[in-house]
Design a protein around this motif. Structure first.
Motif, PDB file in Angstrom:
ATOM      1  N   GLN A 166      30.905  43.939  30.662  1.00 14.67           N
ATOM      2  CA  GLN A 166      31.630  45.045  30.920  1.00 14.67           C
ATOM      3  C   GLN A 166      33.027  44.342  31.081  1.00 14.67           C
ATOM      4  N   CYS A 167      34.070  45.297  30.910  1.00 21.50           N
ATOM      5  CA  CYS A 167      35.442  45.141  30.637  1.00 21.50           C
ATOM      6  C   CYS A 167      35.992  44.159  31.856  1.00 21.50           C
ATOM      7  N   LEU A 168      36.731  43.001  31.198  1.00 25.98           N
ATOM      8  CA  LEU A 168      37.172  41.833  32.182  1.00 25.98           C
ATOM      9  C   LEU A 168      38.378  42.281  33.043  1.00 25.98           C
ATOM     10  N   GLY A 169      39.128  43.208  32.315  1.00 30.24           N
ATOM     11  CA  GLY A 169      40.342  43.664  32.748  1.00 30.24           C
ATOM     12  C   GLY A 169      40.294  44.977  33.431  1.00 30.24           C
ATOM     13  N   GLN A 170      39.192  45.495  33.622  1.00 34.21           N
ATOM     14  CA  GLN A 170      38.848  46.812  34.310  1.00 34.21           C
ATOM     15  C   GLN A 170      39.990  46.861  35.768  1.00 34.21           C
ATOM     16  N   ASN A 171      39.703  46.073  36.628  1.00 34.20           N
ATOM     17  CA  ASN A 171      40.616  46.335  37.946  1.00 34.20           C
ATOM     18  C   ASN A 171      42.063  46.590  37.546  1.00 34.20           C
ATOM     19  N   LEU A 172      42.424  45.431  36.720  1.00 36.27           N
ATOM     20  CA  LEU A 172      43.999  45.625  36.396  1.00 36.27           C
ATOM     21  C   LEU A 172      44.255  46.878  35.737  1.00 36.27           C
ATOM     22  N   ALA A 173      43.529  47.598  34.677  1.00 33.36           N
ATOM     23  CA  ALA A 173      43.666  48.591  34.163  1.00 33.36           C
ATOM     24  C   ALA A 173      43.928  49.990  35.256  1.00 33.36           C
TER      25      ALA A 173
ATOM     26  N   ALA B  58      34.762  31.340  33.817  1.00 32.22           N
ATOM     27  CA  ALA B  58      36.055  30.187  33.894  1.00 32.22           C
ATOM     28  C   ALA B  58      37.309  31.193  34.148  1.00 32.22           C
ATOM     29  N   VAL B  59      37.299  32.378  33.738  1.00 34.93           N
ATOM     30  CA  VAL B  59      38.614  33.311  33.726  1.00 34.93           C
ATOM     31  C   VAL B  59      38.388  34.457  34.695  1.00 34.93           C
ATOM     32  N   VAL B  60      37.076  34.717  35.257  1.00 36.44           N
ATOM     33  CA  VAL B  60      36.965  35.866  35.981  1.00 36.44           C
ATOM     34  C   VAL B  60      37.915  36.216  37.228  1.00 36.44           C
ATOM     35  N   GLY B  61      38.237  34.885  37.897  1.00 37.42           N
ATOM     36  CA  GLY B  61      39.057  34.899  39.170  1.00 37.42           C
ATOM     37  C   GLY B  61      40.346  35.461  38.814  1.00 37.42           C
ATOM     38  N   GLU B  62      40.958  35.391  37.608  1.00 35.22           N
ATOM     39  CA  GLU B  62      42.047  36.318  37.240  1.00 35.22           C
ATOM     40  C   GLU B  62      42.110  37.532  37.155  1.00 35.22           C
ATOM     41  N   PHE B  63      41.039  38.320  37.284  1.00 35.55           N
ATOM     42  CA  PHE B  63      40.849  39.590  37.254  1.00 35.55           C
ATOM     43  C   PHE B  63      40.020  40.294  38.330  1.00 35.55           C
ATOM     44  N   THR B  64      40.117  39.743  39.487  1.00 34.54           N
ATOM     45  CA  THR B  64      39.343  40.304  40.610  1.00 34.54           C
ATOM     46  C   THR B  64      40.186  41.419  41.191  1.00 34.54           C
ATOM     47  N   VAL B  65      39.580  42.372  42.063  1.00 33.32           N
ATOM     48  CA  VAL B  65      40.095  43.617  42.665  1.00 33.32           C
ATOM     49  C   VAL B  65      41.240  42.983  43.416  1.00 33.32           C
ATOM     50  N   LYS B  66      40.950  41.623  44.211  1.00 31.08           N
ATOM     51  CA  LYS B  66      42.161  41.114  44.963  1.00 31.08           C
ATOM     52  C   LYS B  66      43.345  40.707  44.304  1.00 31.08           C
ATOM     53  N   ARG B  67      42.867  40.016  42.953  1.00 33.79           N
ATOM     54  CA  ARG B  67      44.186  39.501  42.038  1.00 33.79           C
ATOM     55  C   ARG B  67      44.860  40.734  41.647  1.00 33.79           C
ATOM     56  N   ALA B  68      44.222  41.554  41.156  1.00 38.41           N
ATOM     57  CA  ALA B  68      44.956  42.995  40.578  1.00 38.41           C
ATOM     58  C   ALA B  68      45.704  43.770  41.741  1.00 38.41           C
ATOM     59  N   ALA B  69      45.262  43.599  43.010  1.00 43.89           N
ATOM     60  CA  ALA B  69      46.022  44.022  44.265  1.00 43.89           C
ATOM     61  C   ALA B  69      47.412  43.486  44.307  1.00 43.89           C
ATOM     62  N   ALA B  70      47.400  42.064  44.185  1.00 44.48           N
ATOM     63  CA  ALA B  70      48.390  41.097  44.425  1.00 44.48           C
ATOM     64  C   ALA B  70      49.468  41.373  43.599  1.00 44.48           C
ATOM     65  N   LEU B  71      49.044  41.908  42.254  1.00 45.06           N
ATOM     66  CA  LEU B  71      50.043  42.244  41.280  1.00 45.06           C
ATOM     67  C   LEU B  71      50.767  43.587  41.322  1.00 45.06           C
ATOM     68  N   ALA B  72      50.210  44.247  42.027  1.00 40.13           N
ATOM     69  CA  ALA B  72      50.823  45.763  42.250  1.00 40.13           C
ATOM     70  C   ALA B  72      52.234  45.810  42.549  1.00 40.13           C
TER      71      ALA B  72
END
Length: 399
Positions: free
Chosen positions: A347-354, A101-115
């Motif tokens: 495995q850590c949900l927020g790893q891409n963001l970290a 339900a929440v993993v879409g908020e933490f994808t590589v693409k989503r993390a890159a968009a926050l850069a």
């Protein structure tokens, strides 16, 4: 093995850059060994990289804290709210559905968009450092506020309240805080988030919590307590771990100027360096526990149903069978098969963001302040030997 032969698990590093020597001896002499925990209970300690990955991907080992055999490292057990478990406590299909339900908020693409926003936050805080007095505590000036602001914006938490949740989360992960203080911190934080989630229900905003309200309502699966628990675990995990990694990574690069120079010449190498720093420090070194739901043979050892297991990720990430010269900080190693983020379904949900936060902070900090150096002797640095997540209480720097 007799009861008096069971060693007490060491939970404090004697060297700030290495796991306890006891954990190394376990791996060499008995890679899966029974230990006594700080609570007085016993559990199996797992040290080999292969065994750790096998364990964390085996559904016969449960993450549920409700199980009597779960290997708690503290007498304080965070209570479930109205019977709703935290994401890290779920098993099987319940966990898969909640994570999905929440993993879409933490994808590589989503993390890159926050850069770009992360870059702006980092630059603003470095601007403030450069304009202010020296020396400065990097923990308070950069390490804590950057991930705090990022997770606040992601979740929709007012940043003005960051001091409130930072203080309470620090109490929760402290090994030395009194149980009464931990309990109070838990309930104060939960009460704050309860009101926040209620506000999101009444006025869903364009942030993670607001989007979850709308998405789950549309699916007919919305539940207040479940979103409250999700906000609780994301808020704590979303700033405490990354903040500690920023401080430790900065220190490691200051300690190795030749490695830092090579990194500054080629910023393309920063991502590989981040992976190595994550492996090298493994700050959530004792944070993963499981309990066997049936008899399981692991690494030639029979673990009985109901017995707890503690993953010593710190020494697993120093396994010489997997990482050549494992005790050396090799910033070009780039091995992503470490277990600093755990392994398997949890495995850590927020790893891409970290990862992207660490990359931006390190690249920007040393580009903008190339003369950065420690402001106190290294031996005076206050490492977090009193916390479940390793790091630094303070990191005085100047330039």
């Amino acid at each position: 093995m007799t009861a008096d032969a069971i060693p007490t698990l060491a939970i404090v590093r004697t060297c700030p850059y290495a796991p306890p020597a006891q954990h190394r001896s376990f791996r060499q002499e008995a890679p899966i060994t029974k230990v006594e925990l700080p609570t007085g209970a016993t559990a199996w300690a797992v040290t080999r990289h292969e065994d750790i990955r096998t364990l964390l991907s085996d559904p016969r080992f449960s993450a549920s804290r409700k199980n009597p055999g779960f290997p708690h490292l503290s007498p304080l057990v965070i209570p479930a709210l109205n019977g709703k478990p935290l994401l890290i406590e779920m098993d099987g299909q319940e966990h898969a559905a909640a994570r999905r339900a929440v993993v879409g908020e933490f994808t590589v693409k989503r993390a890159a968009a926050l850069a770009p926003r992360i870059q702006q936050i980092v630059d603003e805080h470095i601007d403030a450092m450069l304009a202010g007095p020296r020396p400065v505590d990097l923990v308070q000036a950069l390490s804590l506020p950057v991930p705090s602001l990022v997770i606040c914006e992601l979740l929709g938490v007012p940043y003005a309240d960051h001091g409130f949740f930072q203080a309470r989360s620090a109490t929760l992960v402290s090994r030395e805080a009194p149980l009464e203080a931990k309990g109070l911190a838990f309930f104060e934080l939960l009460s704050y988030l309860d009101k926040l989630v209620t506000d999101k229900e009444q006025n869903p905003t364009d942030d993670l919590l607001g989007r979850q309200v709308l998405k789950l309502r549309e699916e007919g699966t919305y539940d207040h307590e479940s979103l409250l628990n999700l906000s609780f675990i994301l808020l704590i995990a979303g700033h405490e771990t990354t903040a500690n990694m920023i401080s430790l990574s900065t220190l490691a690069l200051l300690k190795h100027p030749e490695k830092l120079a090579a990194l500054r010449q080629d910023p393309e190498k920063t991502l590989a360096a981040v992976e190595e720093l994550l492996r090298y420090f493994t700050i959530a070194e004792l944070g993963v526990g499981r309990v066997a739901t049936e008899d399981v043979e692991l690494g030639g050892v029979l673990i009985r149903a109901g017995e707890g297991v503690v993953v010593l990720a710190n020494i697993g990430n120093r396994d010489p069978e997997v990482f050549q010269n494992a005790d050396e900080l090799d910033l070009q190693r780039g091995a992503r098969n470490h277990v600093a983020f755990g392994f398997g379904a949890h495995q850590c949900l927020g790893q891409n963001l970290a990862r992207i936060e660490l990359q931006i902070v390190l690249d920007t900090l040393f580009r903008r302040i190339p003369e950065l150096r420690l402001a106190v002797p290294e031996e005076e640095l206050p490492f977090k030997s009193d916390a479940l997540v390793y790091g630094l209480h303070e990191l005085p720097v100047t330039w």
